[in-house]
Design a protein around this motif. Structure first.
Motif, short mmCIF file in Angstrom:
data_model
loop_
_atom_site.label_atom_id
_atom_site.label_comp_id
_atom_site.label_asym_id
_atom_site.label_seq_id
_atom_site.Cartn_x
_atom_site.Cartn_y
_atom_site.Cartn_z
N THR B 142 0.93 -1.34 0.18
CA THR B 142 0.53 -0.26 0.35
C THR B 142 0.57 1.35 0.34
O THR B 142 0.27 2.78 -0.46
N ARG B 194 -6.14 -8.18 -11.80
CA ARG B 194 -6.80 -8.45 -10.04
C ARG B 194 -5.78 -7.02 -9.37
O ARG B 194 -5.01 -7.45 -9.62
N MET B 195 -6.92 -6.45 -9.01
CA MET B 195 -6.25 -4.90 -8.06
C MET B 195 -6.25 -5.37 -6.97
O MET B 195 -6.98 -6.13 -6.23
N ILE B 196 -5.38 -4.46 -6.42
CA ILE B 196 -4.91 -5.48 -5.39
C ILE B 196 -5.24 -4.08 -4.09
O ILE B 196 -5.34 -3.97 -3.27
N SER B 197 -4.37 -2.82 -4.16
CA SER B 197 -4.56 -1.66 -3.64
C SER B 197 -4.15 -0.61 -4.31
O SER B 197 -3.36 -0.56 -4.93
N THR B 198 -5.28 -0.29 -4.69
CA THR B 198 -5.45 0.92 -5.86
C THR B 198 -4.10 2.21 -5.97
O THR B 198 -3.79 2.35 -4.89
N PRO B 199 -3.43 2.14 -6.92
CA PRO B 199 -4.25 1.69 -8.73
C PRO B 199 -3.22 0.37 -8.57
O PRO B 199 -2.83 0.18 -9.61
#
Lengths: 122, 383
Positions: B142, B194-199
């Motif tokens: 993050t 797959r999105m994990i913690s944008t962006p």
């Protein structure tokens, strides 16, 4: 005797959000025994206005039915910066530059500082 | 303030990688020791020649002591610097100073991890500090997402720009037999990941692999008589600007700005002299930030720079020619692998060998863009 971090946490437990400042009035956070960079101290305490601006954010994705949640970095008007979460928004509603206001959430075992959007930008 | 550094007076005399990708059944220390012995063999040196150990293991805060015990030697000096993945650049800096002073004669710098086959996740003892932890950021992902979001906001950097970094890395990896990820990768693959913690999506993240690496450093006059061509250390500098990224003054500017400028000044080189850059790409934003902060392009221009193909095969600045942490390997701390690829390019033994490489830049990153350290390697022609 106790250190500044302990003092800060005791105030937070009473619902107060404190900051420190150095001799030239610049805010210091997290709490320290001396001013970063110069070593001057001890630092003065003051009550944070709680108002600030979103500097950056990220939405952490979770598998449904769990909902994504945000992590936001907030620039306080006094000059200090901290990590927090903006409550009451869903993904897509949070943006850099938005005005936010702090509140102390004491619902959990450890009180924490959270933010919500200020009405002028909500 | 200028830095005093024994430019070129110490050299990488031996190097090795071992267990890249998956090394089932091995412990981290077993992989590290194997790489260490292979690096000594590469140099034509014996274990008994080693009198200083430099190490940073993922799972052992006393790794210097464990390594000495495991190898069965009594080093005169042990350095267990822990600045995350950049620790090994700091090891090179302090080893060069100690060698040049005559305090030690032969430094072994090593790392190994079995994180992929042992658990499949990043192996690290680190977590968010207690100011950040209540908000549950993914550590360290993050933090990089926050920097990426801010970079996008200030400079218009896009997910396509980020994907260009991953595609360049994969293009290099496809022709490196040692690389772990060699499958074809497309822009659509990256953008639909797959999105994990944008962006940041899965396609923006480095690999999670096993792997070990080691280098042997001696004074250059001694290295000239050993088995392989010496790779002189022309400069090495580290910068520590914060631990939690929240405390960065500007999340789009890292300490690479300081470490790169200092290392290049020590080495007496300009950007035009640098034939290849090996940059610590834990996430795609790293490559963009470091290209900017090291001065290969202007601040904010990193996205268009990578999208132009400049860092890919055939580009003007070959970057991460082994495939990088995104496609070659990333066993948790990657710094040593950037120096090994730089040295291989200078020796002329890289899988994707470039022509006429006399100067290579290797850049390490540690923590959450916290620690930055740069090493400039040369050929003996640069002495």
């Amino acid at each position: 005797m106790s250190g500044p971090e302990s003092h800060w946490r005791e105030a937070l437990a009473q619902g107060r959000f404190l900051l420190q400042r150095n001799a030239s009035g610049e805010a210091v956070f997290p709490p320290r025994v001396m001013a970063p960079g110069t070593g001057e101290g001890p630092l003065d305490w003051f009550e944070a206005s709680g108002q600030g601006t979103v500097y950056s954010y990220s939405w952490i994705q979770r598998r449904p039915p769990e909902q994504s949640y945000n992590v936001a970095v907030i620039d306080l008007d006094e000059g200090a910066r901290l990590m927090s979460r903006v409550e009451g928004v869903i993904e897509g509603e949070l943006a850099i530059g938005q005005r936010v206001a702090a509140y102390v959430d004491r619902s959990a075992e450890q009180p924490i500082i959270l933010f919500r959007l200020m009405e002028e930008t909500a | 303030m200028s830095d005093a550094f024994p430019r070129g007076r110490t050299s990488i005399a031996g190097l090795a990688t071992y267990g890249i990708g998956e090394a089932p059944g091995y412990t981290a220390m077993e992989l590290t020791a194997k790489a260490g012995l292979m690096a000594l063999d590469d140099a034509g040196l014996m274990l008994a020649d080693v009198d200083a150990l430099y190490i940073c293991q993922p799972d052992d805060f006393f790794a210097g002591l464990t390594f000495a015990e495991y190898l069965g030697i009594h080093p005169r000096y042990t350095d267990n610097n822990r600045t995350g993945g950049s620790a090994f650049m700091s090891h090179v800096a302090s080893a060069a100073l100690a060698l040049d002073a005559g305090y030690i004669d032969c430094a072994l710098i090593a790392y190994g991890s079995n994180q992929r086959t042992a658990g499949g996740k990043l192996s690290t003892p680190m977590t968010s500090n207690r100011w950040d932890a209540p908000y549950k950021p993914l550590f360290p992902l993050t933090s990089y997402a926050l920097a990426t979001q801010r970079h996008m906001h200030e400079y218009g950097t896009t997910r396509e720009h980020l994907a260009s970094v991953a595609l360049s890395a994969r293009a290099w990896a496809t022709t490196n037999p040692e690389a772990f990820a060699r499958d074809p990768l497309t822009m659509d693959d990256c953008l639909s990941a797959r999105m994990i913690s944008t962006p940041i999506s899965r396609a923006d993240c480095c690999l999670v692999t096993d792997g070990a690496a080691a280098i042997v450093i001696t004074r250059t006059d001694r290295a000239r008589d050993l088995a392989k061509p010496p790779v002189p250390v022309l400069g090495a500098a580290a910068a520590a600007w914060w631990n939690s990224i929240v405390q960065a003054e500007d999340m789009t500017v890292t300490g690479a700005k300081e470490s790169g400028a200092r290392a290049m000044a020590m080495a007496g080189v300009t950007h035009a002299d640098i034939g290849t850059a090996q940059l610590y790409d834990a996430f795609t934003i790293n490559t963009i930030l470091f290209l900017e902060d090291l001065g290969f392009c202007g601040k904010g221009e990193g996205g268009p720079f990578v999208a132009s193909g400049a860092i890919a095969p055939g580009g003007s600045l070959p970057v991460n020619t082994n495939g990088g942490g995104l496609s070659y390997c990333h066993p948790g701390m990657y710094g040593l692998f950037t120096m090994i690829e730089g040295a291989r390019q200078i020796r002329g033994e890289a899988a994707n060998q470039l022509s006429g490489i006399d100067v290579a830049l290797a850049h390490g990153n540690g923590g959450t863009l916290s620690s930055q350290a740069t090493v400039i390697l040369g050929s003996t022609a640069t002495l």
